[in-house]
Structure formats: structure tokens, C-alpha cells
Design a protein around this motif. Structure first.
Motif, PDB file in Angstrom:
ATOM      1  N   ASP A  45      34.066  46.732  50.426  1.00  0.00           N
ATOM      2  CA  ASP A  45      33.106  45.845  49.741  1.00  0.00           C
ATOM      3  C   ASP A  45      33.802  44.697  49.021  1.00  0.00           C
ATOM      4  O   ASP A  45      33.143  43.794  48.501  1.00  0.00           O
ATOM      5  CB  ASP A  45      32.273  46.634  48.719  1.00  0.00           C
ATOM      6  N   ILE A  46      35.140  44.735  48.995  1.00  0.00           N
ATOM      7  CA  ILE A  46      35.909  43.706  48.293  1.00  0.00           C
ATOM      8  C   ILE A  46      35.597  42.321  48.851  1.00  0.00           C
ATOM      9  O   ILE A  46      35.692  41.312  48.143  1.00  0.00           O
ATOM     10  CB  ILE A  46      37.413  44.052  48.394  1.00  0.00           C
ATOM     11  N   ILE A  47      35.198  42.273  50.113  1.00  0.00           N
ATOM     12  CA  ILE A  47      34.889  40.991  50.761  1.00  0.00           C
ATOM     13  C   ILE A  47      33.771  40.241  50.034  1.00  0.00           C
ATOM     14  O   ILE A  47      33.722  39.013  50.031  1.00  0.00           O
ATOM     15  CB  ILE A  47      34.547  41.203  52.258  1.00  0.00           C
ATOM     16  N   ASP A  48      32.882  40.984  49.359  1.00  0.00           N
ATOM     17  CA  ASP A  48      31.755  40.359  48.649  1.00  0.00           C
ATOM     18  C   ASP A  48      32.207  39.580  47.410  1.00  0.00           C
ATOM     19  O   ASP A  48      31.426  38.818  46.843  1.00  0.00           O
ATOM     20  CB  ASP A  48      30.740  41.430  48.217  1.00  0.00           C
ATOM     21  N   TYR A  49      33.455  39.791  46.982  1.00  0.00           N
ATOM     22  CA  TYR A  49      33.942  39.152  45.749  1.00  0.00           C
ATOM     23  C   TYR A  49      34.819  37.932  46.036  1.00  0.00           C
ATOM     24  O   TYR A  49      35.364  37.329  45.116  1.00  0.00           O
ATOM     25  CB  TYR A  49      34.712  40.166  44.895  1.00  0.00           C
ATOM     26  N   PHE A  50      34.956  37.574  47.321  1.00  0.00           N
ATOM     27  CA  PHE A  50      35.809  36.438  47.681  1.00  0.00           C
ATOM     28  C   PHE A  50      35.047  35.428  48.523  1.00  0.00           C
ATOM     29  O   PHE A  50      34.179  35.793  49.316  1.00  0.00           O
ATOM     30  CB  PHE A  50      37.058  36.932  48.437  1.00  0.00           C
ATOM     31  N   GLU A  51      35.388  34.163  48.320  1.00  0.00           N
ATOM     32  CA  GLU A  51      34.741  33.050  49.036  1.00  0.00           C
ATOM     33  C   GLU A  51      35.802  32.230  49.767  1.00  0.00           C
ATOM     34  O   GLU A  51      37.003  32.435  49.583  1.00  0.00           O
ATOM     35  CB  GLU A  51      33.999  32.144  48.028  1.00  0.00           C
ATOM     36  N   GLU A  52      35.337  31.267  50.536  1.00  0.00           N
ATOM     37  CA  GLU A  52      36.234  30.369  51.260  1.00  0.00           C
ATOM     38  C   GLU A  52      37.212  29.686  50.301  1.00  0.00           C
ATOM     39  O   GLU A  52      36.826  29.274  49.194  1.00  0.00           O
ATOM     40  CB  GLU A  52      35.395  29.297  51.981  1.00  0.00           C
ATOM     41  N   ASP A  53      38.468  29.614  50.720  1.00  0.00           N
ATOM     42  CA  ASP A  53      39.568  28.978  49.968  1.00  0.00           C
ATOM     43  C   ASP A  53      40.064  29.777  48.770  1.00  0.00           C
ATOM     44  O   ASP A  53      40.950  29.314  48.047  1.00  0.00           O
ATOM     45  CB  ASP A  53      39.215  27.540  49.524  1.00  0.00           C
ATOM     46  N   ASP A  54      39.481  30.957  48.524  1.00  0.00           N
ATOM     47  CA  ASP A  54      40.113  31.861  47.556  1.00  0.00           C
ATOM     48  C   ASP A  54      41.435  32.336  48.165  1.00  0.00           C
ATOM     49  O   ASP A  54      41.639  32.247  49.376  1.00  0.00           O
ATOM     50  CB  ASP A  54      39.219  33.072  47.252  1.00  0.00           C
ATOM     51  N   VAL A  55      42.321  32.855  47.307  1.00  0.00           N
ATOM     52  CA  VAL A  55      43.674  33.216  47.777  1.00  0.00           C
ATOM     53  C   VAL A  55      44.002  34.671  47.436  1.00  0.00           C
ATOM     54  O   VAL A  55      43.814  35.099  46.288  1.00  0.00           O
ATOM     55  CB  VAL A  55      44.739  32.296  47.125  1.00  0.00           C
ATOM     56  N   LEU A  56      44.468  35.394  48.439  1.00  0.00           N
ATOM     57  CA  LEU A  56      45.024  36.740  48.221  1.00  0.00           C
ATOM     58  C   LEU A  56      46.538  36.646  48.342  1.00  0.00           C
ATOM     59  O   LEU A  56      47.053  36.135  49.351  1.00  0.00           O
ATOM     60  CB  LEU A  56      44.512  37.720  49.275  1.00  0.00           C
ATOM     61  N   ILE A  57      47.258  37.126  47.328  1.00  0.00           N
ATOM     62  CA  ILE A  57      48.721  37.110  47.359  1.00  0.00           C
ATOM     63  C   ILE A  57      49.195  38.502  47.752  1.00  0.00           C
ATOM     64  O   ILE A  57      48.944  39.479  47.039  1.00  0.00           O
ATOM     65  CB  ILE A  57      49.303  36.698  45.987  1.00  0.00           C
ATOM     66  N   LEU A  58      49.858  38.592  48.911  1.00  0.00           N
ATOM     67  CA  LEU A  58      50.269  39.876  49.492  1.00  0.00           C
ATOM     68  C   LEU A  58      51.781  40.035  49.415  1.00  0.00           C
ATOM     69  O   LEU A  58      52.518  39.092  49.713  1.00  0.00           O
ATOM     70  CB  LEU A  58      49.852  39.941  50.964  1.00  0.00           C
ATOM     71  N   ASN A  59      52.232  41.214  49.034  1.00  0.00           N
ATOM     72  CA  ASN A  59      53.668  41.508  49.066  1.00  0.00           C
ATOM     73  C   ASN A  59      54.004  42.124  50.429  1.00  0.00           C
ATOM     74  O   ASN A  59      53.603  43.243  50.733  1.00  0.00           O
ATOM     75  CB  ASN A  59      54.025  42.491  47.943  1.00  0.00           C
ATOM     76  N   ASN A  60      54.732  41.352  51.266  1.00  0.00           N
ATOM     77  CA  ASN A  60      54.966  41.788  52.646  1.00  0.00           C
ATOM     78  C   ASN A  60      56.234  42.632  52.811  1.00  0.00           C
ATOM     79  O   ASN A  60      56.743  42.792  53.920  1.00  0.00           O
ATOM     80  CB  ASN A  60      55.009  40.583  53.593  1.00  0.00           C
ATOM     81  N   THR A  61      56.753  43.196  51.708  1.00  0.00           N
ATOM     82  CA  THR A  61      57.925  44.065  51.825  1.00  0.00           C
ATOM     83  C   THR A  61      57.603  45.273  52.708  1.00  0.00           C
ATOM     84  O   THR A  61      56.457  45.718  52.776  1.00  0.00           O
ATOM     85  CB  THR A  61      58.411  44.540  50.443  1.00  0.00           C
TER      86      THR A  61
END
Length: 349
Positions: A45-61
Motif C-alpha cells: 500500500d506504500i504506493i498510495d503515499y507517493f506521487e510522480e517525481d517523488d524520490v526513493l533513496i535506496l541503499n544498493n549494498t
């Protein structure tokens, strides 16, 4: 804030031994800092809290199989060796932890695998459990690393009492893991499925990848009441220009900037410019974030439920507000949310 402010009673049955069957169907608690409200959802359901051009910062380690078992020469005693970091590629020197440590002294040799083709010699004591090992292996560096991967097992946290299972190799790794070097997973990211990331991408959400190689120091117990006296271990950090640009564009457009996990948050807070923007960086960080603290980059975060008195809980308290987190954790215990690495998630907005 003192250490004793971060204690709470965590029933043992709430420590997750296994993740939810589908990554994105773990439970999600949503905390709204402005409204001081708590909602109960599923992670997808997290998708409901984000809109276009919002940013998710992922740690790719990427986690490497850091736990090995060897036998001590002469006695044959079984010794656990936990690889922390490579000190010298050419000489094959590694910083490790050994258990039981009292049996392992400088000059001892350890033999690994059924055929003993991999041998390590103890050349230094670094801490009560820490040692420097020199690995002896008849083969190229690539073959040596392949051998380590073959003999090592997924380094599940110690609180998980069961044996490591073949499935853990895949499930204790984020689906966007790329850069090998962590000895523990950035666990907030374990909740993302490929399908959910694709749906977020279609919605127009931007992803900024940073690398912070999680070390065991993240989980070192805090043993001083005065938090300003606690020293964090250093962890290797890299933020490239592309990620910094994505994040800075999001800040300038006043978008939602979400750090996925305490490690991503620690990474970006270690690379803030004087005007509150994200810098490129390649180096190490020993930043310790605890209340009160002014965050510069992210205005939301995804995190797991953390154990009492942990540095992770302290960071989350600094971000959401200590009293609000206290109330949320009381509710999490009452509602039987699962805690720690394979546990449920929290979104703070």
C-alpha cells in the motif's frame, strides 16, 4: 536524551525468524508526523503515499556470505569466523571476528572446507573477539573470492536461532542489491518486490541509489548512558553524481524524499552541503544520529521495527519524535507487529 529513554519490553515471540511469504505483503505501520496519526496497512500500500517525481533513496549494498566455519589446527576445534572487511587484496588480509575467541591466538592456523584447501593464519589481535587473518590459498584472487563465497553462509543476525536455510541467500538480500560489501542487509529494503518497484516506476517515482556497506558496528550495543559518548564504527560510503542530482532536483521541486532504511538515511546525512543539498562522496562515515537532530535531506523514511536501546531506534526517534515513536512501538507490540531484520515495516511521513 539518555540510553534509558530507549528501553521497552519486547516479547521474544515478536522477533521475526522468517520474512512474510511475499516480500511486499508484510505489515506496514504508517506514522504521520504532522497529524500524529497511526494507520495499519500492508507494505504494498506504500504506493498510495507517493506521487510522480517523488524520490526513493535506496541503499544498493549487497550482503556477502560473511560467516565461515573452520577447524583449528591440531585440536580440530570448530571456530566461527565472521568476515568484517578486506584490509589488503594482494596479501589477502581480513579483519574478522572469531568465536570462541579465547582459543584463537596469534600464529594459530584455521582450516576451512572438507579438503582444507583454504587456510588462514592469525597475525594480529584487534579487539577481544577481533583478529586479523591472512588467508592462504593456491589460486588467483578471483578463485580465492569464489572459494570464500562457496564456503561462507548468509550472515543472519544472531537473534535468529534457527539454522541458515538455502532460501536465506535470496531473501536476506534486497532485490536491488548490486555492490558487494555488507555483512548485514539494509533490511527496510527487503520489503520491496520487483512488482512493487515496477508499479512505483510507472507512477513516475524516481529512484536514487547510494551505497553504504553495512557493518556489524550498526548493531553494537550502546553501553553509555550519555549518548554523546557512544562511538559508531566506520562504514564505507559512496554517493555518485547521478543520485545526488535526482535527490537535489526532488528537494528543489519540494517533492517527497524518502530514505529507505536507517542506512540510506545515515548515508545521505553524511554527505550534506552547507546549503542543505546532497553531495557526491566516496569515503567512510561514523555518523551517529540521535535526538535532538535536524535532518537535512529526507522528509520521510521507511524502516523496520528495531530492538530496544539500539542506535537504529535512536535515529528513528530523532526523525519521528521520541514520544510519537514510543506510542507507535507500544501499539506495534500490542498489535503483534514483527520486529527486526525479517520483521514488518514502518513508513514515517
Amino acid at each position: 536524551m539518555k540510553l534509558s529513554n530507549f528501553g521497552f519490553n519486547l516479547p521474544e515471540e515478536l522477533l521475526a525468524e522468517y520474512p512474510s511469504e511475499n516480500r511486499d505483503e508484510s505489515r506496514l505501520m504508517v506514522l504521520n508526523r504532522k497529524e500524529q496519526t497511526i494507520e495499519h496497512k500492508l507494505f504494498k500500500d506504500i504506493i498510495d503515499y507517493f506521487e510522480e517525481d517523488d524520490v526513493l533513496i535506496l541503499n544498493n549494498t549487497k550482503v556477502f556470505p560473511a560467516r565461515l566455519y573452520g577447524n583449528k589446527e591440531k585440536t580440530g576445534a570448530r571456530i566461527e569466523v565472521f568476515l568484517l572487511r578486506e584490509l589488503n587484496e594482494e596479501q589477502r588480509l581480513w579483519d574478522v571476528l572469531v568465536d570462541p575467541a579465547r582459543k584463537i591466538r596469534i600464529g594459530n592456523k584455521l582450516y576451512f572446507g572438507d579438503d582444507d584447501t583454504l587456510v588462514a593464519e592469525v597475525i594480529d589481535n584487534t579487539t577481544s573477539r577481533g583478529r586479523t587473518l591472512r588467508f592462504l590459498y593456491d589460486g588467483s584472487y578471483t578463485e580465492f573470492r569464489r572459494k570464500l563465497n562457496e564456503l561462507g553462509e548468509t550472515p543472519l543476525p544472531k537473534y535468529i536461532k534457527r539454522d541458515v536455510e538455502p532460501d536465506d541467500e535470496e531473501r536476506y538480500q534486497t532485490i536491488y542489491a548490486k555492490t558487494e560489501g555488507a555483512v548485514a542487509a539494509p533490511t527496510a529494503g527487503l520489503h520491496f518486490s520487483k512488482h512493487l518497484l515496477k508499479r512505483l516506476e510507472i507512477k513516475g517515482v524516481d529512484f536514487a541509489e547510494v551505497t553504504l556497506h553495512v557493518g556489524l558496528g550498526t548493531f553494537n550495543p550502546v553501553e553509555v548512558e550519555d549518548l554523546s559518548k557512544h562511538k559508531m564504527d566506520s562504514e564505507e560510503l559512496r554517493i555518485e553524481e547521478k543520485a545526488a542530482t535526482i535527490v537535489n532536483n526532488g528537494i528543489e521541486s519540494k517533492r517527497r524524499i524518502c530514505a529507505v532504511g536507517t542506512t540510506a538515511m545515515r548515508a545521505i546525512e553524511s554527505a550534506v552541503s552547507s546549503n542543505g543539498r546532497l553531495n557526491e562522496i566516496e569515503g567512510w562515515t561514523n555518523k551517529f544520529i540521535f535526538p535532538p537532530y535536524e535532518f537535512s535531506i529526507a522528509n520521510s523514511m521507511i524502516t523496520n521495527f528495531h530492538t530496544p536501546k539500539s542506535t537504529l531506534l535512536m535515529m528513528v526517534s530523532a526523525f519521528a519524535g521520541h514520544d510519537f515513536i514510543k506510542r507507535a512501538y507500544e501499539e506495534a507490540v500490542k498489535e503483534k507487529y514483527k520486529f527486526y531484520s525479517y520483521g514488518d515495516a514502518m513508513l514515517i511521513i
